[in-house]
Design a protein around this motif. Structure first.
Motif, short mmCIF file in Angstrom:
data_model
loop_
_atom_site.label_atom_id
_atom_site.label_comp_id
_atom_site.label_asym_id
_atom_site.label_seq_id
_atom_site.Cartn_x
_atom_site.Cartn_y
_atom_site.Cartn_z
N THR A 1 11.15 -1.28 -49.50
CA THR A 1 10.10 -1.73 -50.40
C THR A 1 8.84 -0.88 -50.21
N PRO A 2 8.31 -0.25 -51.27
CA PRO A 2 8.89 -0.16 -52.59
C PRO A 2 10.24 0.57 -52.57
N SER A 3 11.11 0.19 -53.52
CA SER A 3 12.42 0.81 -53.58
C SER A 3 12.32 2.22 -54.15
N ASN A 4 13.26 3.04 -53.76
CA ASN A 4 13.30 4.43 -54.20
C ASN A 4 14.57 4.66 -55.02
N MET B 1 17.67 9.83 -42.40
CA MET B 1 19.00 9.25 -42.37
C MET B 1 19.52 9.08 -40.95
N ALA B 2 19.14 9.95 -40.04
CA ALA B 2 19.52 9.77 -38.64
C ALA B 2 18.89 8.49 -38.09
N ALA C 1 8.36 16.68 -59.05
CA ALA C 1 8.97 15.73 -59.98
C ALA C 1 10.41 16.17 -60.20
N GLU C 2 11.25 15.21 -60.54
CA GLU C 2 12.63 15.56 -60.85
C GLU C 2 13.26 14.51 -61.74
N ARG C 3 14.30 14.93 -62.43
CA ARG C 3 15.12 14.00 -63.19
C ARG C 3 16.19 13.47 -62.25
N ARG C 4 16.04 12.21 -61.86
CA ARG C 4 16.90 11.67 -60.80
C ARG C 4 18.36 11.58 -61.22
N GLY C 5 18.62 11.47 -62.52
CA GLY C 5 20.00 11.33 -62.96
C GLY C 5 20.86 12.53 -62.65
N ARG C 6 20.25 13.67 -62.35
CA ARG C 6 21.06 14.87 -62.09
C ARG C 6 21.90 14.74 -60.84
N TRP C 7 21.54 13.80 -59.94
CA TRP C 7 22.29 13.63 -58.69
C TRP C 7 23.45 12.66 -58.85
N GLN D 1 19.62 6.89 -52.45
CA GLN D 1 20.93 7.20 -53.01
C GLN D 1 22.02 7.49 -51.96
N VAL D 2 21.65 7.70 -50.71
CA VAL D 2 22.66 7.93 -49.68
C VAL D 2 23.22 6.60 -49.15
N LEU D 3 22.56 5.49 -49.45
CA LEU D 3 23.03 4.20 -48.94
C LEU D 3 24.45 3.86 -49.39
#
Length: 381
Positions: free
Chosen positions: A152-155, A87-88, A340-346, A112-114
């Motif tokens: 690209t690829p998008s995250n 991010m820096a 692995a993670e469930r991205r919706g938790r953020w 997700q920080v965008l």
């Protein structure tokens, strides 16, 4: 033959092992240890390369040279700047290149920080437009932009856009192009060779691959474009620690080995998931029937270590993650240990509650696939 000629013609593994190493000196280590220094001996006029620790450090120099050799092998005038996080690095490009009244185009489906970055840019009087990565949709909002930001690829959705096409359209109207190359790494994709002005990435992920450091970088072929990025780094003090820089450089030596195993594991996981009725929305650019495969195969040399898919419910996804034995529930990706993670938790990604971002590590593929299939079976009970 010079060492530069050798690096130019070498393969990925040879390049990764030798990138950025200093000329050999008898009795000196092949990769010097980290230089811890806030200041340097500086009698007389400050004409040397190292004056103060916020400006330059010999350990950064070697790392930056190494990354430059990976991002743009054989190119003259490559400039790389290291930062303390991805991010820096992203912020350095955006805030050094844009001013009030400018227009920037960001991906609507990116990191997700965008959205937080968008709020700050807007507060500074910069117009922010967004469009999805897939289908080259950013072209529709490109008119008059100062900077186009591509991921690209998008995250985490793993959509791919045609970098060459977007660069051509952007440059035709004087728009700069930056590509977030985090997921692909320089071994998977070289944005500068595709025409981009900046290649930006988080070195926290697959580039260093051990989940033990935060790092970012910006690489470009135009020194004039990099001058304001360097100035921004100096002003805000966004500098990496020497130990982190040294660990990153050391880790580059195994990049090709890790990337090949992790890419192969990701493909094996994706293929194993194709036949599972509870899995929907499976995405991996390396699958021949993936919507992104055609364009990805034209601009990528490796397809990455991340697979995304959706399980029917949040409860099922959480049960699946809890049941895994070889996969850590963690929010990063690109490490030698699968995560692995469930991205919706953020709450920051427009994904279903059961959406899983899976990062394949370097485990034996048979063990990893067996663990995933077992977890799917047991989580259904």
């Amino acid at each position: 033959m010079t060492s530069g000629d050798f690096v130019t013609r070498s393969g990925d593994g040879t390049r990764a092992v030798r990138a950025g190493l200093p000329d050999p000196v008898k009795y000196e280590p092949t990769l010097p240890g980290p230089v811890f220094a806030a200041h340097f001996h500086l009698p007389g006029d400050p004409t040397g390369p190292y004056t103060y620790g916020r400006d330059e450090n010999p350990t950064w120099t070697l790392l930056e040279r190494a990354i430059g050799e990976l991002e743009a092998p054989g190119q003259d005038g490559v400039t790389t700047l290291a930062f303390p996080s991805g991010m820096a690095a992203i912020s350095a490009v955006l805030f050094s290149q844009l001013k009030a009244g400018d227009v920037v185009v960001l991906p609507a489906d990116g990191y997700q920080v965008l959205p937080l970055v968008r709020e700050q840019l807007t507060a500074y009087g910069i117009e922010v437009r967004t469009a999805p990565t897939g289908g080259d949709a950013q072209l529709d909002v490109l008119d008059g932009a100062k900077l186009l930001w591509i991921e690209t690829p998008s995250n985490p959705g793993l959509d791919v856009c045609d970098v060459r096409r977007l660069v051509a359209a952007a440059h035709a109207q004087g728009t700069l192009v930056a590509v977030d190359n985090t997921l692909a790494t320089p071994l998977g994709q070289r944005p500068l060779e595709l025409g981009a002005d900046f290649s930006v990435a988080s070195g926290t992920k697959m580039l260093t691959g051990h989940g033990d450091i935060l790092l970012g970088y910006v690489t470009a072929l135009d020194a004039d474009l990099m001058a304001p990025v360097r100035r921004w780094r100096k002003i805000v003090g966004a500098i990496p620690g020497p130990m982190e820089a040294w660990l990153a450089h050391r880790s580059l030596a195994t990049l090709q080995l890790r990337a090949d195993r992790q890419n192969a594991n990701a493909l094996a996981i994706a293929e194993a998931l194709r036949g599972r009725p509870e899995v929907t929305g499976l995405r991996y650019p390396g699958l021949p029937d993936d919507p992104s495969h055609k364009i990805a195969s034209q601009q990528m040399r490796r397809f990455g270590c991340v697979v995304s898919f959706t399980l029917p419910t949040r409860v099922r996804a959480d049960r699946f993650l809890d049941t895994l034995r070889l996969v850590d529930d963690a929010t990063s990706f690109g490490g030698v240990r699968s995560t692995a993670e469930r991205r919706g938790r953020w709450g920051g990604d427009a994904v279903p509650e059961g959406f899983i971002r899976f990062s394949a590590g370097a485990e034996d593929p048979e063990d990893l696939v067996a663990d995933v299939l077992r977890a799917l079976d047991e989580s259904a009970e």
